[in-house]
Each structure stands twice: as structure tokens, then as C-alpha cells.
Design a protein around this motif. Sequence first.
Motif, PDB file in Angstrom:
ATOM      1  N   MET A   1      37.826  55.724  25.373  1.00  0.00           N
ATOM      2  CA  MET A   1      37.086  54.361  25.209  1.00  0.00           C
ATOM      3  C   MET A   1      37.933  53.217  25.525  1.00  0.00           C
ATOM      4  SD  MET A   1      34.105  53.606  24.838  1.00  0.00           S
ATOM      5  CE  MET A   1      32.901  52.782  23.504  1.00  0.00           C
ATOM      6  N   PRO A   2      39.304  53.020  25.238  1.00  0.00           N
ATOM      7  CA  PRO A   2      40.042  51.793  25.295  1.00  0.00           C
ATOM      8  C   PRO A   2      40.271  51.814  27.018  1.00  0.00           C
ATOM      9  CG  PRO A   2      41.240  53.200  23.665  1.00  0.00           C
ATOM     10  CD  PRO A   2      39.841  54.084  24.449  1.00  0.00           C
ATOM     11  N   ALA A   3      40.340  52.608  27.658  1.00  0.00           N
ATOM     12  CA  ALA A   3      40.458  52.313  29.261  1.00  0.00           C
ATOM     13  C   ALA A   3      39.019  51.770  29.650  1.00  0.00           C
ATOM     14  CB  ALA A   3      40.783  53.681  29.641  1.00  0.00           C
ATOM     15  N   ALA A   4      37.867  52.373  29.418  1.00  0.00           N
ATOM     16  CA  ALA A   4      36.556  51.941  29.839  1.00  0.00           C
ATOM     17  C   ALA A   4      36.404  50.202  29.337  1.00  0.00           C
ATOM     18  CB  ALA A   4      35.584  52.967  29.215  1.00  0.00           C
ATOM     19  N   LEU A   5      36.994  50.014  28.190  1.00  0.00           N
ATOM     20  CA  LEU A   5      36.719  48.582  27.807  1.00  0.00           C
ATOM     21  C   LEU A   5      37.656  47.563  28.515  1.00  0.00           C
ATOM     22  CD1 LEU A   5      35.755  46.312  26.018  1.00  0.00           C
ATOM     23  CD2 LEU A   5      37.473  47.054  24.279  1.00  0.00           C
ATOM     24  N   ALA A   6      38.786  48.325  28.804  1.00  0.00           N
ATOM     25  CA  ALA A   6      40.016  47.451  29.789  1.00  0.00           C
ATOM     26  C   ALA A   6      39.219  47.244  31.135  1.00  0.00           C
ATOM     27  CB  ALA A   6      41.042  48.254  29.693  1.00  0.00           C
ATOM     28  N   ALA A   7      38.683  48.163  31.761  1.00  0.00           N
ATOM     29  CA  ALA A   7      38.194  48.110  32.938  1.00  0.00           C
ATOM     30  C   ALA A   7      36.760  47.346  33.150  1.00  0.00           C
ATOM     31  CB  ALA A   7      37.747  49.524  33.584  1.00  0.00           C
ATOM     32  N   TYR A   8      36.198  47.352  31.871  1.00  0.00           N
ATOM     33  CA  TYR A   8      35.115  46.491  31.840  1.00  0.00           C
ATOM     34  C   TYR A   8      35.436  45.028  31.794  1.00  0.00           C
ATOM     35  CZ  TYR A   8      30.838  43.817  30.213  1.00  0.00           C
ATOM     36  OH  TYR A   8      29.805  43.121  29.990  1.00  0.00           O
ATOM     37  N   GLU A   9      36.527  44.560  30.722  1.00  0.00           N
ATOM     38  CA  GLU A   9      37.030  43.398  30.581  1.00  0.00           C
ATOM     39  C   GLU A   9      37.447  42.944  32.023  1.00  0.00           C
ATOM     40  OE1 GLU A   9      39.395  43.826  27.266  1.00  0.00           O
ATOM     41  OE2 GLU A   9      37.753  43.083  25.941  1.00  0.00           O
ATOM     42  N   ALA A  10      38.330  43.744  32.664  1.00  0.00           N
ATOM     43  CA  ALA A  10      38.993  43.310  33.987  1.00  0.00           C
ATOM     44  C   ALA A  10      37.780  42.927  34.993  1.00  0.00           C
ATOM     45  CB  ALA A  10      39.766  44.517  34.706  1.00  0.00           C
ATOM     46  N   ASP A  11      36.666  43.455  34.968  1.00  0.00           N
ATOM     47  CA  ASP A  11      35.847  43.208  35.754  1.00  0.00           C
ATOM     48  C   ASP A  11      34.933  41.831  35.434  1.00  0.00           C
ATOM     49  OD1 ASP A  11      33.892  43.594  38.133  1.00  0.00           O
ATOM     50  OD2 ASP A  11      32.367  43.984  36.568  1.00  0.00           O
TER      51      ASP A  11
END
Length: 56
Positions: A1-11
Motif C-alpha cells: 500500500m505505501p508504494a501505491a500511495l507514493a506512486a499516486y502522490e508522485a502523479d
Amino acid sequence: MPAALAAYEADRIPRYAHVAELSAAVEHAATPQGFARHYAAFSHWMITSAGNPVTA
């Protein structure tokens, strides 16, 4: 989940920052012509960039 959130935020974060810049230009326009020009640029970007990366 942290990786998905980081990817979302980066976008999303750059997009939100760009929207803030465009809307600030509309808000702080010195003339009606400037307001219209900045609002048109803001609207055009919002309509044409949905789901796309931030571009100037």
C-alpha cells in the motif's frame, strides 16, 4: 500500500501544483483582459489534460 500511495502522490502532486499556479494567475489578473486570458488558459488545460501528465 505505501508504494501505491507514493506512486499516486508522485502523479497527482505536480498536477495540483500546476492547477494552483494557473488559478493564481486568474485570481491575480490585473485587468479584465488578463483575467479572460488566464481563465481561458486554465480552462483549456483542465479540459485537455485530464488524466495526462503535467505539461506547461
